[in-house]
Design an enzyme around this catalytic site. Structure first.
Site, PDB file in Angstrom:
ATOM      1  CE  LYS A 202      -3.690   2.315   2.606  1.00  0.00           C
ATOM      2  NZ  LYS A 202      -4.575   2.227   3.790  1.00  0.00           N
ATOM      3  CE  LYS A 225      -3.572   8.070   6.898  1.00  0.00           C
ATOM      4  NZ  LYS A 225      -4.752   7.161   6.802  1.00  0.00           N
ATOM      5  CE  LYS A 256      -6.426   2.067  -0.540  1.00  0.00           C
ATOM      6  NZ  LYS A 256      -7.099   2.069   0.775  1.00  0.00           N
ATOM      7  CB  SER A 282     -11.429   7.413  -3.549  1.00  0.00           C
ATOM      8  OG  SER A 282     -10.228   7.942  -2.995  1.00  0.00           O
TER       9      SER A 282
END
Length: 333
Positions: A202, A225, A256, A282
């Site tokens: 990710k 992050k 991802k 998204s």
């Protein structure tokens, strides 16, 4: 082995592209409804279905409306849905205790879906960001996202989700060691049949913004992050992370985002030969849906082309907000 092709005009490669029937016969990649997982956003209340401004055609739904969406998924032949909660800001705390509350939104929705549509597979998200006052996937101590204490919380969260009836646990937090800890706790708790689909690779992507709007994390997030999600410049590291998660007990792995990381999907599938998934996140969804809404592209054709790309890259399945529209298109509805 390189392909063997006769010289022109003996070989005319356009021959097999000359009709729809011939193209169907030689098509290398197939997209079916079995490849789809539909992400759903659940919120508190009753009878609520509110569109997310940054995600055209995607809604936050109250639990009763989530059950209706689950029935729709089952009717369309979609095999699984994935639940993400929009948590009341009053329930977001330093200790993130709502994350393993048996009656939190995600767990209530899981139980309601299982009661209404028992054969539909339910995937749940394991990360603290929907419950964290800081908006991070882990606990924050002196400005640092700490690993081991977070893993202890993720274990409690995963067990609560398994108890609620989740079929697939999706750790999306990227903490070290969480797959092994969750697997051990599931085994100890008797949840031996619960599957782990690890967000193994990710990335710290700019394409998560609309999702953070959807779950109410945009305003809460302090900092970024990058200390736990992957650097977008790295590829070999993704293989190390996938190998680690498989070694700790993951049944399936995910890359991802998806569309910008198809090279990673291909490397993972080729290297490990395990069930490999991608998340059409998204931002990727909203680029297509937004451009289609403006009339700049053919939305249905772009949607299907984007999903075929995942399959061509080696993915066994895709989490996509397009899932119901894809299912209808494939069925000719």
């Amino acid at each position: 082995m390189p392909p063997i092709t006769a010289p022109f005009p003996t070989a005319r490669l356009r021959r097999t592209r000359g009709s729809a029937q011939l193209r169907a016969l030689v098509r290398e990649t197939a997209l079916t409804v079995d490849d789809l997982i539909w992400p759903l956003f659940v919120r508190d209340g009753d009878g609520i279905e509110e569109e997310i401004p940054s995600m055209p055609g995607v809604y936050r739904r109250s639990v009763d409306r989530i059950v209706e969406a689950a029935r729709e998924a089952a009717d369309l032949g979609i095999p699984a849905v994935c639940l993400f909660p929009y948590t009341d800001p009053a329930l977001k705390t330093e200790d993130c205790a709502e994350a393993w509350n048996p009656r939190n939104l995600s767990n209530r929705a899981t139980r309601a879906i299982k009661a209404a549509v028992p054969d539909l597979a339910i995937m749940t998200d394991v990360a603290l960001d929907p419950y964290n006052i800081h908006g991070h996937d882990g606990f924050v101590e002196d400005g640092v996202i700490v690993n081991d204490r977070t893993v202890e919380a993720l274990v409690k969260m995963a067990v609560a989700q398994a108890e609620a009836g989740a079929d697939i646990i999706g750790p999306s937090d990227m903490m070290d060691g969480r797959i092994g800890a969750i697997r051990a706790a599931l085994e100890e708790g008797g949840f031996t049949g619960v599957t782990i689909l690890s967000y193994a690779a990710k990335y710290a992507s700019a394409f998560y913004g609309p999702f953070r709007d959807a779950v109410g994390a945009s305003g809460a997030l302090k900092g970024d992050k990058k200390s736990y999600q992957m650097d977008p410049a790295n590829s070999d590291e993704a293989l190390r992370l996938v190998a680690r998660d498989l070694g700790e007990g993951a049944d399936m792995v995910m890359v991802k985002p998806g569309m910008l990381y198809l090279d990673i999907c291909r490397r993972v599938k080729s290297s490990f030969g395990v069930p490999t998934f991608a998340y059409q996140v998204s931002g990727e969804y909203s680029m297509i849906a937004g451009a289609a809404a403006q009339g700049w592209i053919d939305g249905d054709k772009a949607m299907l082309e984007s999903l075929i790309a995942f399959k061509r890259a080696g993915c066994d399945g895709v989490l996509t907000y397009f899932a119901p529209a894809v299912a209808r298109a494939l069925a000719g509805r």
